[in-house]
Design a protein around this motif. Structure first.
Motif, PDB file in Angstrom:
ATOM      1  N   ARG A 163     -31.416 -80.681  16.768  1.00 46.25           N
ATOM      2  CA  ARG A 163     -32.331 -81.156  17.812  1.00 46.25           C
ATOM      3  C   ARG A 163     -33.259 -80.034  18.296  1.00 46.25           C
ATOM      4  NH1 ARG A 163     -27.627 -84.247  19.341  1.00 46.25           N
ATOM      5  NH2 ARG A 163     -26.960 -82.688  20.880  1.00 46.25           N
ATOM      6  N   ASN A 166     -35.889 -79.389  15.468  1.00 43.51           N
ATOM      7  CA  ASN A 166     -36.856 -80.487  15.385  1.00 43.51           C
ATOM      8  C   ASN A 166     -37.807 -80.484  16.581  1.00 43.51           C
ATOM      9  OD1 ASN A 166     -35.670 -81.296  13.008  1.00 43.51           O
ATOM     10  ND2 ASN A 166     -34.576 -83.039  13.893  1.00 43.51           N
ATOM     11  N   LYS A 171     -41.227 -82.206  14.666  1.00 44.89           N
ATOM     12  CA  LYS A 171     -41.085 -83.168  13.566  1.00 44.89           C
ATOM     13  C   LYS A 171     -39.606 -83.273  13.208  1.00 44.89           C
ATOM     14  CE  LYS A 171     -42.366 -81.824   9.454  1.00 44.89           C
ATOM     15  NZ  LYS A 171     -43.153 -81.259   8.330  1.00 44.89           N
ATOM     16  N   GLU A 172     -39.257 -84.300  12.476  1.00 40.34           N
ATOM     17  CA  GLU A 172     -37.861 -84.508  12.056  1.00 40.34           C
ATOM     18  C   GLU A 172     -37.615 -83.707  10.776  1.00 40.34           C
ATOM     19  OE1 GLU A 172     -35.489 -86.358  13.841  1.00 40.34           O
ATOM     20  OE2 GLU A 172     -37.122 -86.183  15.298  1.00 40.34           O
ATOM     21  N   ILE A 175     -31.924 -83.940   9.705  1.00 37.93           N
ATOM     22  CA  ILE A 175     -31.244 -85.097  10.284  1.00 37.93           C
ATOM     23  C   ILE A 175     -29.952 -84.633  10.946  1.00 37.93           C
ATOM     24  CG2 ILE A 175     -32.222 -86.703   8.605  1.00 37.93           C
ATOM     25  CD1 ILE A 175     -29.534 -86.725   7.172  1.00 37.93           C
TER      26      ILE A 175
END
Length: 331
Positions: A163, A166, A171-172, A175
């Motif tokens: 987290r 990102n 941006k992601e 995951i």
């Protein structure tokens, strides 16, 4: 297909706690997911940097146990962490965004210092190992990590790292991995404590049948049973816990009843376990001996090639992470 990742530190030959805990779970997962399983040799250095000469042989012994027990290199990607150098580079990158205070609050940090002593835990690598663990997981974009309930905090650390990264790059890029909760069977060693190499109370896959006999004969049983006529509480007995793995359910239930009402003694219980355990492990041990005596070089060559495959996957993720931070000038 969803991706699963897990690793083991190379501490040598595996004992029954390793085999019927983590490794059996790995084998069950290899038919359901795309699995990456690795030898965590860099992690071994975090508390064992003075014992590095043992890592090569420990790695080979552990991989032989993996293969003998049923891990299939045709179904999974098996690799050695230090042969995939992208792990180290992503570890460095993630360390730049990880506060020291967060590392010092990791649940196992103070516990390990108390257990192992400051002389083995005063290095930066020990402090930073949760960041390396995070790099191990997210560099393969693992969807799941098999863990027990007591390990959830470690995985949550990785999710927080994701987290933070990102958010930083807007941006992601990575995951958040999910826990794949697993119930590992409780296995006690010969002295009644948790089975562990460090306690000297373990039964190994590499043990001979004769060594296994001697170890089980000396196992602690229910301390309430001083005499054969004393009723026991079998679920608190290490011998009975092994019956749960090596004895069929009907006989297992009979042993439980017989122990509870004191119609069977601990010696008889141990003798049944010896027979059942050795019968179940015999073909696995034969496979292990064959691999040990005939396939060492082939195993080493195969794990090197498989590590190259892992590296190709890891490189794609690493380059994307570097571009998210630095832009395109590195490309």
């Amino acid at each position: 297909m969803s991706i699963v990742l897990s690793g083991m530190r190379p501490t040598g030959k595996l004992h029954l706690g390793n085999l019927y805990g983590a490794l059996q779970n790995w084998i069950n997962l290899q038919d359901k997911y795309e699995c990456y399983y690795f030898v965590a040799d860099w992690h071994a250095l975090t508390t064992g940097f003075n014992e590095s000469k043992e890592i090569y042989n420990n790695t080979l012994e552990m991989i032989i146990d993996w293969l003998a027990f049923g891990l299939d290199p045709q179904k999974t990607t098996l690799f050695i962490q230090s042969l995939v150098k992208e792990h180290a580079e992503l570890f460095l990158l993630l360390s730049m965004i990880t506060p020291v205070g967060k590392l010092e609050r990791v649940p196992s940090y103070k516990d390990q210092i108390a257990q192992l002593g400051e002389s083995r835990t005063a290095n930066y690598g020990f402090l930073g190992y949760p960041v390396l663990m995070s790099a191990d997981i997210i560099i393969y974009k693992a969807n799941y990590v098999p863990v027990g309930i007591d390990q959830l905090a470690h995985l949550e650390f990785t999710r927080e790292i994701v987290r933070s990264f990102n958010h930083l790059v807007q941006k992601e890029a990575f995951i958040e991995p999910e826990p794949l909760l697993s119930e590992f069977p409780k296995i006690l060693g010969t002295d009644g404590r948790k089975m562990s190499k460090s306690y000297g109370n373990a039964i190994y896959l590499a043990d001979s049948e004769e060594q296994t006999v001697q170890k089980i004969k000396t196992m602690f049983t229910d301390p309430r049973r001083i005499r054969k006529t004393d009723p026991g509480v079998p679920k608190e007995c290490g011998v009975f816990m092994l019956h749960n793995i090596f004895t069929d359910s009907q006989v297992y239930n009979e042993i439980e009843t017989s122990c509870t009402n004191a119609s069977i003694g601990c010696t008889d219980c141990k003798n049944m376990l010896i027979k059942n355990l050795n019968n179940k492990l015999r073909p696995i041990r034969e496979t292990r001996r064959y691999l040990q005596e005939n396939k060492k070089n082939e195993i080493i060559d195969n794990i090197k090639e498989s590590s190259k495959t892992a590296s190709l996957v890891a490189k794609v993720t690493l380059e994307a992470a570097k571009e998210a931070i630095f832009g395109n000038y590195l490309g």
